[in-house]
Design a protein around this motif. Structure first.
Motif, PDB file in Angstrom:
ATOM      1  N   ASP A 363       0.825  -1.207   0.000  1.00 14.08           N
ATOM      2  CA  ASP A 363       0.000   0.000   0.000  1.00 14.08           C
ATOM      3  C   ASP A 363       0.862   1.262   0.000  1.00 14.08           C
ATOM      4  OD1 ASP A 363      -2.304  -1.566   0.122  1.00 14.08           O
ATOM      5  OD2 ASP A 363      -2.251  -1.614   2.317  1.00 14.08           O
ATOM      6  N   GLN A 364       0.438   2.243  -0.758  1.00 12.04           N
ATOM      7  CA  GLN A 364       1.074   3.569  -0.787  1.00 12.04           C
ATOM      8  C   GLN A 364       2.570   3.502  -1.083  1.00 12.04           C
ATOM      9  OE1 GLN A 364      -0.823   6.119  -0.711  1.00 12.04           O
ATOM     10  NE2 GLN A 364      -2.711   5.324   0.207  1.00 12.04           N
ATOM     11  N   VAL A 367       4.126   6.583  -2.662  1.00 14.48           N
ATOM     12  CA  VAL A 367       4.386   7.704  -1.759  1.00 14.48           C
ATOM     13  C   VAL A 367       5.821   7.652  -1.249  1.00 14.48           C
ATOM     14  CG1 VAL A 367       3.744   8.774   0.439  1.00 14.48           C
ATOM     15  CG2 VAL A 367       1.966   7.863  -1.078  1.00 14.48           C
ATOM     16  N   HIS A 441       7.619   6.094   7.370  1.00 14.34           N
ATOM     17  CA  HIS A 441       6.590   5.693   6.417  1.00 14.34           C
ATOM     18  C   HIS A 441       5.788   4.539   7.001  1.00 14.34           C
ATOM     19  CE1 HIS A 441       8.214   8.112   3.087  1.00 14.34           C
ATOM     20  NE2 HIS A 441       9.423   7.744   3.520  1.00 14.34           N
TER      21      HIS A 441
END
Length: 765
Positions: A363-364, A367, A441
């Motif tokens: 996920d992500q 980013v 993160h």
């Protein structure tokens, strides 16, 4: 004479006399010359021997003189004269050349001489001037050269007397006798020297070859008929550690014996002159791979020459290449190729092993790449890979399928056990802290699980199910898992789209699409040519068609839309070129472009180049983009207009009103047509609100100078109503249903509604 000849040959072949200048060799020559002196009762005998070089690597004898000369002599008296004459002969190469090239015997005495040519006279004069003034030649006999092989021999016999003594002429029979004796000895000497030369050559060559064999940079050995090592060079001793008398098979694994035996058999039976095999040899604690090449040694013992090359590094590189081709370079996990190979093996197995397949998506992840860079992203992938291997069960296979996607093959698993693994992964990774240069993160995964069906037609069926479940887990909020169930309508939709995406790829590769057209009918003005929209259908193997409502959403979801658009435009222009007369009759041809194509710079560059090479076709083209695509990608839509205008193409907004929140973007986009979304058209005859919206759009079109097209015209009444409201064009099943473009035979329009109104309406589907 026979006894002397036999002794001569024996001495020529004895080991001690193999060296040409050995004392034994010189003694042999002196003995022969002494025998000649005795038989002829002469004073001095000379032997001149010429032989070519033994160097087999020398150039051609016709080009370079490689001969060597030897002069030997024996005297019964006049020893000082013997030495002087011997030195004089050795130092006069011209004389030696002349003597060796005599074609007949040369005889000289005080009474007469057989010298007739200038060269023969030179020889006679040389000997006459070379002896002491107090001596005179009473008899001189020179033989023609006796040549055997590379050796030539000339014998010179001479009798001398004091000049004060009266010399009686020798009888004629004496000359013949001398010639006979000298000729016989000359031939035997030449034969003996040639035998000795050949013997020396053979011995030297044997030594030379043994020396070369010993110092070859490649491991070599001789193998006898029992496959035992009988001789090996230095490299073989150091590399292979063979022992003389050891069998070749001793160092091989039992499984490799048959391969080596077959290779030896092929050479020994003459099937091939040379054959080789590559086998591993265990030397101490390590195993090396060697290429063993065999050929005949060409000796009477029927031995084979073995040449060995160490190919361990090639096998190591091959193993490394195999590893890299089956494993991900960054994480060391199995890659998609190996993962799919494992699934193939499981599907082909006769054992019905219960198994589950999981797809995992980080996920992500983007980013992390955007904030901290790709180096941080790589580090995160490595950490996640290690954690996944720790969190699965023993025997489960974790693979990196590409990017931030992973796969897990869980053997002997069911729905309960696979969800336990998924739950553990989600919980543990959510607690995993990843910090890069003081930036923290969050880490989580979306997981989709599917049961492996051993009756599936291929592995992609179960992979698509797991992938669809994973996408649904991501849509539901991430950091969760979803188990595939065919009864789940949401998963079923995603799965259908994924299957369709596979079909799209295959259809593009196999050209399994067909172009259709649907008419766009003018309502308020007359046009001679047809105005139509190009549609697309996928053709199945049974000849049936798949609606774009099924495969186009899949094309957009799986990044295939621009490839589909390229196929449509390319094949439409090909049809136009092949049917140029029909194309020229047409009024307008509309083609849809997806939002993904607008954002694909590579596609846009291709479109510009493709249109530029079709100057006869482009002015009839109109490209349609949806209102949603135009609003979300206003800059790209503007760039499309800038590209199309110079070429004479038109632009239309499709599904206008579906976003109906602001008309501000219309000030930026200079469009030619606006297509009203069908939801406002189907009930325009009965719903006053729909009527008001259509009227407003028509007024907007008049004010902003674009024409309006009404979609979903399913009855003639709707068409007439749109006409009264000011709509310029109508499109729908009431006018015609989509037809294959290949069936279009004319571009001339037949009016749908008569100019006089509803009373004379022409209805033709």
């Amino acid at each position: 004479m026979a006894e002397s000849t036999q002794n001569l040959l024996k001495q020529a072949l004895t080991y001690e006399s193999l060296e040409m200048d050995s004392p034994m060799s010189m003694l042999m020559i002196d003995s022969v010359l002494a025998l000649i002196c005795k038989q002829l009762s002469c004073d001095i005998v000379f032997a001149i021997k010429s032989s070519h070089s033994n160097n087999t690597f020398s150039p051609s004898l016709d080009i370079v003189d490689t001969s060597t000369y030897k002069v030997a002599s024996h005297s019964t008296k006049h020893f000082s004269q013997q030495n002087l004459l011997t030195q004089a002969i050795e130092q006069n190469k011209d004389l030696i050349d002349l003597v060796l090239n005599l074609s007949k015997p040369l005889h000289i005495d005080q009474q007469h001489s057989s010298a007739t040519t200038e060269q023969e006279q030179f020889i006679c004069q040389f000997f006459a001037q070379s002896i002491d003034k107090n001596l005179a030649i009473s008899h001189l006999e020179i033989t023609p050269a006796a040549s055997v092989g590379n050796v030539s021999v000339v014998l010179i016999a001479m009798s001398l007397q004091q000049t004060t003594v009266t010399i009686d002429s020798q009888p004629q029979s004496c000359e013949s006798f001398w010639q006979s004796v000298l000729d016989e000895h000359c031939f035997h000497l030449a034969a003996a020297f040639e035998l000795k030369r050949l013997s020396v050559l053979l011995v030297n060559k044997e030594k030379q070859y043994q020396e070369l064999f010993s110092h070859l940079p490649m491991a070599c050995a001789l193998i006898d008929v029992k496959n035992l090592v009988v001789l090996q060079n230095q490299v073989s001793q150091n590399m292979l550690k063979f022992e003389v008398g050891q069998s070749l098979f001793d160092c091989l694994r039992d499984d490799d014996h048959a391969l080596l035996q077959d290779t030896l058999h092929i050479v020994r039976q003459g099937v091939l002159r040379q054959a080789w095999c590559e086998v591993p040899l265990k030397l101490g604690i390590s195993t090396h791979w060697y290429k063993m090449s065999f050929c005949h040694a060409l000796n009477s013992q029927q031995q084979l020459l073995l040449m060995v090359e160490d190919v361990t590094e090639r096998y190591r590189l091959a193993d490394e290449l195999t590893f890299h081709s089956n494993h991900d370079a960054l994480t060391g996990l199995p890659n998609r190729v190996q993962f799919e190979g494992m699934l193939d093996e499981l599907l082909a197995s006769d054992e019905a092993i219960p198994a589950c397949v999981a797809f995992l998506d980080l996920d992500q992840f983007q980013v992390v790449n955007d904030l901290s860079g790709h180096q941080a992203g790589d580090e995160l992938l490595q950490q996640v890979s290690k954690r996944l291997k720790q969190l699965v069960r023993k025997g489960d296979v974790v693979a990196r399928l590409g990017g931030d996607e992973f796969g897990i093959l869980m053997y002997h698993s069911d729905e309960v056990s696979s969800q336990q693994v998924a739950k553990r992964i989600c919980q543990q990774l959510c607690e995993h802290e990843f910090t890069w240069k003081k930036v923290k993160h969050n880490v989580s995964m979306s997981i989709g699980i599917a049961t492996f069906d051993p009756k599936a037609k291929d592995i992609y069926e179960v992979m698509s199910q797991a992938d669809a479940a994973c996408r649904l887990a991501k849509q539901e909020g991430r950091n969760r898992w979803h188990y595939f169930s065919s009864d789940d309508p949401q998963v079923h939709i995603l799965y259908t789209q994924m299957v369709a995406s596979v079909d799209i790829t295959g259809a593009l590769a196999l050209n399994q699409f067909e172009l259709f057209y649907q008419l766009i009918e003018p309502l308020n003005h007359n046009e001679v040519g047809l105005h139509m929209e190009i549609l697309l259908r996928m053709v199945l193997e049974d000849g049936s068609f798949v609606s774009p409502a099924i495969f186009l959403p899949a094309a957009e979801r799986y990044n295939l839309a621009s490839r589909v658009d390229r196929w449509v435009i390319d094949n439409l222009l090909k049809w136009g070129s092949e049917n140029l007369n029909i194309w020229r009759e047409l009024s307008m041809v509309s083609v849809n472009l997806s939002a993904m194509s607008l954002a694909d710079q590579k596609f846009m560059s291709w479109l510009e180049m493709r249109l530029m090479v079709e100057p006869e076709l482009v002015d009839k083209l109109c490209f349609e983009i949806t209102e949603t695509a135009a609003v979300s990608q206003l800059e790209q839509a503007t760039a499309l207009i800038d590209l199309l205008r110079p070429l004479g193409c038109k632009l239309a907004l499709d599904d206008f009103g579906s976003g109906f929140s602001s008309f501000a973007y219309l000030k930026t986009l200079d469009v030619d047509f606006v297509k009203i979304d069908g939801q406002f058209v189907v009930n325009v005859c009965t719903d006053r609100r729909d009527k008001a919206i259509v009227s407003a759009i028509c007024q907007l079109g008049k004010d902003m100078d674009f024409e309006v097209i009404g979609e979903f015209v399913e009855t003639a009444e709707i068409g007439v109503k749109l006409k009264t409201l000011g709509v310029d064009y109508a499109q729908g099943y009431a006018i015609n249903k989509p037809c294959p473009l290949s069936t279009l035979k004319s571009g001339i329009r037949s009016p749908w509604l008569a100019v006089r109104g509803l009373d004379n309406m022409i209805y033709d589907i």
